[in-house]
Structures are given as C-alpha cells and as structure tokens.
Design an enzyme around this catalytic site. Structure first.
Site, PDB file in Angstrom:
ATOM      1  CG  ASN A 148     -15.146   7.620  20.759  1.00 51.80           C
ATOM      2  OD1 ASN A 148     -15.521   8.689  20.275  1.00 51.80           O
ATOM      3  ND2 ASN A 148     -15.928   6.569  20.837  1.00 51.80           N
ATOM      4  N   GLY A 224     -21.480  11.866  22.843  1.00 50.14           N
ATOM      5  CA  GLY A 224     -20.776  11.737  24.116  1.00 50.14           C
ATOM      6  C   GLY A 224     -21.627  10.996  25.134  1.00 50.14           C
ATOM      7  CB  SER A 225     -21.394  10.831  28.789  1.00 48.48           C
ATOM      8  OG  SER A 225     -21.848  12.066  29.318  1.00 48.48           O
ATOM      9  N   GLY A 229     -25.684  14.440  27.524  1.00 46.88           N
ATOM     10  CA  GLY A 229     -26.847  14.480  26.637  1.00 46.88           C
ATOM     11  C   GLY A 229     -28.089  14.948  27.389  1.00 46.88           C
ATOM     12  CD  GLU A 244     -25.611   9.190  16.926  1.00 48.23           C
ATOM     13  OE1 GLU A 244     -25.763   8.156  17.606  1.00 48.23           O
ATOM     14  OE2 GLU A 244     -26.066   9.319  15.788  1.00 48.23           O
ATOM     15  CB  CYS A 278     -20.872   4.912  21.781  1.00 44.87           C
ATOM     16  SG  CYS A 278     -20.824   5.518  20.142  1.00 44.87           S
TER      17      CYS A 278
HETATM   18  C1  UN1 Z   1     -18.605   5.799  18.321  1.00 38.81           C
HETATM   19  O1  UN1 Z   1     -18.047   4.982  19.033  1.00 38.81           O
HETATM   20  O2  UN1 Z   1     -19.027   6.868  18.819  1.00 38.81           O
HETATM   21  O3  UN1 Z   1     -19.391   1.515  14.106  1.00 38.81           O
HETATM   22  C2  UN1 Z   1     -18.796   5.657  16.864  1.00 38.81           C
HETATM   23  C3  UN1 Z   1     -18.378   1.924  14.657  1.00 38.81           C
HETATM   24  C4  UN1 Z   1     -17.723   3.191  14.168  1.00 38.81           C
HETATM   25  C5  UN1 Z   1     -18.327   4.391  14.811  1.00 38.81           C
HETATM   26  C6  UN1 Z   1     -18.318   4.377  16.298  1.00 38.81           C
HETATM   27  N1  UN1 Z   1     -17.861   3.274  12.732  1.00 38.81           N
HETATM   28  O4  UN1 Z   1     -17.888   1.358  15.616  1.00 38.81           O
END
Ligand code: UN1
Length: 484
Positions: A148, A224-225, A229, A244, A278
């Site tokens: 993404n 990722g998911s 994780g 993350e 995310c």
């Molecule tokens: C993500 O979706 O894994 O703050 C990261 C944000 C971006 C990073 C997103 N700078 O939405």
C-alpha cells in the site's frame, strides 16, 4: 513484458518460475518477477552475512552519505517513480508522488542519523567509573513489506536499517515488486555495497517464511496484516521482531466541531488511497446532534467521487489492489447489510476492467457489528453515534486495534481528554487519521503491534543498545557492594 530479476550478493538472479505484476486499474501486465525459493533466501543470507562486517565498520556518517545520495536520486526520479506507484499500486497521482516524497524524507532524515545515532552517558555509583550506551547493528535483518506504500514503507525500513549498519534481505509484496526493484536500483546507484541489500521476490510461503525462520537472520521487520504478524510472532523464535499491523481508526466528531473541516478530513481519511491505509478512518463516531447534517455532506461528497485510472488527473479514487481485496470489501458490505446497518451510498463494483469499488457509507452501525470492529482495508466507512465524549471514547477504544485516532472539536478540554484516553499510537486533533510525518514516531498499541518506526524512535527497531562501563580506578570495584 520484461522479466525482472532478484538481487543477491550484488548479482541479478532469475528463478525457474515467474509471476506477473499488473496494473490494478487496467489489468495490464507491468512485467514478470522471479518466484524466489528458500534456496534464494539462503543465498541472500550468506551474501548479507559476508557483507555485514565491513558495512558495520563503515563510519555511520559515511553510511548516511549514501542515504543522502539515495534521497537525491529519488528526488530526481520523483515523477517517473510516482507514475510507477500509480500504475503498479493504483493510488492517485498526488498520493503516488506523496509516497515517493515520504521515501525522500525518510532517507534524508536517516542520513542525518548517521551523525547522531545517540546513546546516552550517565553517572556511576562508583568512583572512577564511566557509564554509557552505544548503538550496535542487529546483524542480518529481514524486511517484509506491504503493497500500500510500495516505496515509502520499504524506505521507512531500509533507511534506518542501513544507517544502523545492518545487512538486509528484503522481500516486498508480490503486488508491487517493481516499485521495490526500482528502489533497490537507486540504493545500488547511491553506493550501497554488494551483499548489503538483497532483494528476493516471491510468495510468503517460499520467501517470507524462510526469512522469518532463518537462524542467521537476527531481526525481522514486518508491516502488514494482524494474522501474518501473529504468525511471525510464533515462528520467529527469539529474533528481534518489529510489527506494524492493522487498524480500525476512529474519527470522533463533537457537536461543537467545524463540520466542514470534519467532513473534509473524513472523506480524505476514509476514501484516500481507496481506504487501503492501516491509518485509514474506517469509523466515524459522531455526536447525535450533528449526525444528520454531517452525514448529508459526507454522502453527497462520497457520491461525487470519480473512480478511474489513478494516473489521470480527474480521478479521485483508484482501484483496490487485486481481486481478493475487492472480494473482501464486497464480503464486508454484505455482512454490514445482513447485520442491519443502513447503506447510505456506495456498495457497488462497477463493471469493466480494474478492481474498483464505490465509496461506501454505513450508518446505524453498532459496536457489536463486524463492520465496526474488523479491518476491511477498502473504501467503507462505518458510522456510530454518541451523546457524550465518554461514550465516544469508549466506542473508539472498543476494538482490538490501536493505531490512529482523531477528534474534531473546538473545545480544548475535549481535545486533551481524547489525547489522554484514546488507546492509539497516534492521535490527531482537528485533522484526519492519516498523514504522519517521518520525523515523528509512527506505530500502535494493542493488536496493531508496539513497534515505532520513523522519527527518533525509528532506529530502535534496527539497532541494539549496548551498555558500556569503563572502570579507570585500577582496582576491582564491586557495584552494589562497594558503595558505602
Ligand atoms: C500505512 O498505511 O501502513 O500516516 C502507513 C499515514 C502514512 C503512512 C501510512 N504516512 O497515513
């Protein structure tokens, strides 16, 4: 369409089988990448191990210089790379350029880290003794990245990992290997020595798994998911692991909020990147008094959003990344309807090429519904309502994730209460849930994982702290014992 190669120990390497990377808006192939196998991971680990010693000995400011060069090269190539991000990942051009910009920013920031990498010095309880900490590289590290942010997220990991002196086995998502390939080419051009960065493409089962399980890999960094994780946590043994994971990020709108500002932030947070962040705002938690007014604006705007080829200027919403992602969104929309939520707009996958889905808003969502709790990773916004801030915060916290959160209010008391009570790694006041900046830490709590990337904390994941005691008394001094 070209056959691309993997990069192992400074050599370009093919494989027996290949997979295609496609443009999710048109279905057109952009090229074929090798399906790496465990043997390629092993080769990469050996090459990384070999290169590690010299790389770790290079003075960090010099490593930083290489990162600065990478930032310059990225900047020169920003337009071309932005187009590639739009074509391979499907985000609209301004966001695709933002993806590249985020990589430029983190390379620049981490280049400066080469002259910091601070440890700390402190006192000793004994005379003639000096105490401090220094940072050491972790060793060979595996980086496993999503599609993404196909340039930015690899950069968030590569830049700190490199400045800290690690050697790397990098596995990008199979949906965006071309972006990863271009980034690695830039690193080579910037002067990263052979074997220090190794690129292995291919499926999670054949590449990701051996990376996570490899005994010589000392650390794994994954975005990722939640499910992957969890799998990593179970299989990585005692490696250093950075995670993350997902989010179910809420925007709370109080009855005193600037509704125009809130509407803009909600549309941007929920439907930017087609909801595939995310940090996406997937829940709107709105005060009952202003609900109808706000929803009217949001639905009007969502309906007007233009789906289309992300490379075209007129497009507001690009496609989802692939067929599975589209089917997942469709499944959740059906679940939402069955659960009794009311669909105010969207809910449609237009016919024709590409994995498109219209921005969708559900109202009358209650906390127990799956669309209020589970990460959909698409353009679906679930709306819940409340009558007081305490209730709103309870709703916001009633999910397993804790990445980002936001509140729109003009009242400073509400704002600070939200900062205090919202269970998330990031909280935005009068701004959406997305758009973190690289010089501040980024990460979550609860099932999002607890790692921090970027900012001054971004090097913790990629370095080990060593505590150093220097005793210059010339005699045996015993801590805790010779103190009186
Ligand atoms: C993500 O979706 O894994 O703050 C990261 C944000 C971006 C990073 C997103 N700078 O939405």
């Amino acid at each position: 369409m070209p056959n691309y190669k993997m990069y192992i120990g400074g050599k370009w390497v093919g494989a027996d089988e290949y997979f295609e990377t496609i443009n999710p808006a048109t279905g057109k192939s952009l090229g074929r990448f090798p399906k790496g196998k465990e043997k390629h991971v092993n080769m990469a680990v050996d090459a990384a191990e070999k290169a590690f010693g010299k790389w770790a000995e290079m003075p960090p400011p010099k490593r930083g210089g290489i990162l600065r060069k990478a930032a310059d090269l990225l900047r020169k190539d920003k337009q071309r790379l932005g187009k590639l991000v739009a074509n391979e990942m499907g985000k609209v051009m301004p966001e695709a350029l933002g993806d590249v910009q985020e990589a430029i920013d983190i390379f620049e920031y981490m280049a400066g880290e080469g002259r910091r990498l601070f440890g700390h010095t402190t006192t000793s309880e004994l005379k003639d003794k000096f105490a401090m900490t220094v940072r050491m590289p972790v060793g060979v590290m595996g980086l496993v990245t999503p599609w993404n942010f196909p340039i930015a997220i690899p950069a968030w990991k590569l830049a700190p990992a490199l400045v800290c002196g690690n050697a790397i086995v990098f596995k990008p998502s199979s949906d965006t290997p071309l972006c990863a390939y271009e980034l690695v080419k830039i690193l080579i051009k910037a002067g990263v020595p052979k074997g220090v960065v190794n690129l292995i493409t291919g499926p999670a089962s054949d590449v990701g798994k051996p990376i996570v399980e490899h005994p010589k890999i000392r650390g794994v960094s994954f975005t990722g998911s939640k499910y992957t994780g969890e799998w990593i946590t179970e299989h990585a043994g005692l490696k250093k692991v950075g995670l993350e994971l997902g989010g179910k990020n809420p925007i709370i709108v109080m009855d005193d909020a600037d509704l125009e500002l809130a509407a803009e932030g909600i549309i941007w947070g929920a439907f930017g990147t087609t909801g595939q962040r995310c940090t996406a705002a997937s829940r709107l938690i709105v005060h009952r008094k202003i609900k109808n007014k706000l929803l009217k604006t949001i639905v009007e705007r969502a309906k007007k959003m233009k789906l289309g080829n992300p490379a075209q200027k007129s497009t507001d919403v690009g496609p989802l990344i692939n067929r599975q992602a589209l089917e997942k969104v469709q499944k959740y929309v059906e679940i939402g309807k069955k659960e009794g939520a009311r669909m105010l707009c969207g809910g449609r996958a237009p016919s024709g090429k590409g994995f498109f889905y219209t921005p969708t808003v559900f109202s009358q969502v209650s906390q127990d519904m799956r669309i209020a709790r589970e990460e959909i990773f698409g353009p679906v916004l679930s709306v819940l309502e409340f009558t007081n801030l305490r209730e709103a915060i309870e709703m916001a916290n009633a999910v397993e994730y804790g990445l980002s959160s936001s509140i729109y209010t003009k009242d400073v008391h509400n704002a600070f209460r939200a900062i205090e009570k919202l269970e998330s790694g990031l909280t935005y006041i009068n701004s959406s849930t997305i758009g973190s900046e690289v010089h501040l830490p980024f990460g979550g709590v609860k099932s999002t994982g607890h790692t921090r990337e970027a900012g001054i904390r971004g090097i913790d994941e990629f370095s080990n702290i060593k505590t150093v005691y220097v005793d210059y008394s010339g005699k045996l001094q015993k801590a805790q014992i010779d103190v009186d």
